[in-house]
Design an enzyme around this catalytic site. Structure first.
Site, short mmCIF file in Angstrom:
data_model
loop_
_atom_site.label_atom_id
_atom_site.label_comp_id
_atom_site.label_asym_id
_atom_site.label_seq_id
_atom_site.Cartn_x
_atom_site.Cartn_y
_atom_site.Cartn_z
N GLY A 14 0.77 -1.10 0.04
CA GLY A 14 -0.01 0.15 -0.05
C GLY A 14 0.82 1.49 0.22
CB ALA A 15 4.45 1.94 -0.94
CE1 TYR A 160 -9.95 1.01 7.43
CE2 TYR A 160 -10.43 2.10 9.73
CZ TYR A 160 -9.40 1.72 8.48
OH TYR A 160 -8.30 2.44 8.63
CB ALA A 161 -13.87 -1.13 13.69
CB ALA A 162 -14.20 -6.26 12.79
CB ALA A 163 -10.44 -5.60 8.84
CE LYS A 164 -6.63 -0.42 9.02
NZ LYS A 164 -5.13 -0.52 8.37
CB ILE A 193 -2.37 10.51 8.87
CG1 ILE A 193 -2.03 9.57 10.20
CG2 ILE A 193 -1.14 11.14 8.42
CD1 ILE A 193 -0.96 8.38 9.53
#
Length: 254
Positions: A14-15, A160-164, A193
């Site tokens: 993901g750079a 998203y939160a569960a994956a993180k 960010i």
């Protein structure tokens, strides 16, 4: 301080997105050889290639590589290419993103599976592909970019939160399993960010100023803030920190 990164090979997934180019340049500044991953045909492909070219023009070594991180075969082929062109991967930074805003009752099985596989599944595949080489070398550093929401949750993006959160659990588990082979594994959990693309900030100035009011440092995190932390965690200067998820929040504990 010598961070022990001279000619270490760093692979960043993901750079091409978000803070990825800044992280890549920060590693290159320490003398590391950098492979910048992007997904073929994605909008980040150009940024990965441009960043790699900038590093090379400055006297460093870098390549842009593509792979679909939902494919084990493509991930393994990518790591093989990096090993052939730069050397065995000693540092892995996983920074893929797949944020999607959906109300929980409206999340379909397909949407849930897609987000979780794009984040957690991709991280697992990347780690699995580089670990054997690190074990053989008896040295390795893995830094997984999680998110603050993986620790405290977030409304309208539970997948998203569960994956993180899964990435955080993966990090802690890998640190225990791989530590005896000299491989340190950590995660960074930043809040949002503030990045700039083509002169346009990712968050409008007025909104950013409002968000900063609740942060003790009174500003949002920048790509440089993330890069400095990731580079240290991925370096030889870090000899004992492992299994940790470090929040990058400017002091905000919410």
């Amino acid at each position: 301080m010598d961070l022990g990164l001279h000619e270490r090979v760093v692979l960043i997934t993901g750079a091409g997105g978000g803070a990825g180019p800044t992280v890549a340049r920060a590693f290159a500044d320490e003398g590391a050889f950098v492979a910048l991953h992007h997904r073929e045909g994605s909008g980040s492909a150009t940024r990965s290639a441009e960043t790699a070219a900038e590093i090379v023009a400055a006297g460093g070594q870098a390549i842009a590589v593509s792979a679909d991180l939902t494919s084990t075969e493509q991930v393994e082929a990518m790591v093989e290419r990096v090993s052939t062109e730069l050397g065995a991967v000693g540092v892995l930074v996983t920074a893929t993103s797949a944020y999607r805003s959906e109300k929980f009752p409206e999340i379909t099985d397909e949407s849930w599976a897609s987000v979780v596989d794009d984040l957690l599944g991709a991280t697992v595949r990347a780690c699995r592909a580089v670990v054997p080489g690190m074990q053989e070398a008896g040295w390795g550093r893995i830094v997984n970019i999680a998110a603050r929401s993986g620790l405290v949750g977030v409304a309208r993006s539970t997948h998203y939160a569960a994956a993180k959160a899964g990435i955080i659990g993966l990090t802690a588990s890998l640190a225990k399993e791989l530590g005896p082979q000299g491989i340190l594994v950590n995660a960074v959990a930043p809040t949002q960010i503030l990045t700039v693309k083509d002169g346009t900030p990712s968050i409008p100035d007025e909104r950013a100023a409002e968000m900063a009011k609740s942060i003790p440092l009174r500003r949002l995190a920048t790509p440089d803030d993330l890069a400095r932390l990731v580079v240290w965690l991925g370096s030889g200067a870090n000899s004992y920190v492992s299994g940790q998820t470090i929040s990058l929040t400017g002091g905000d504990q919410r």
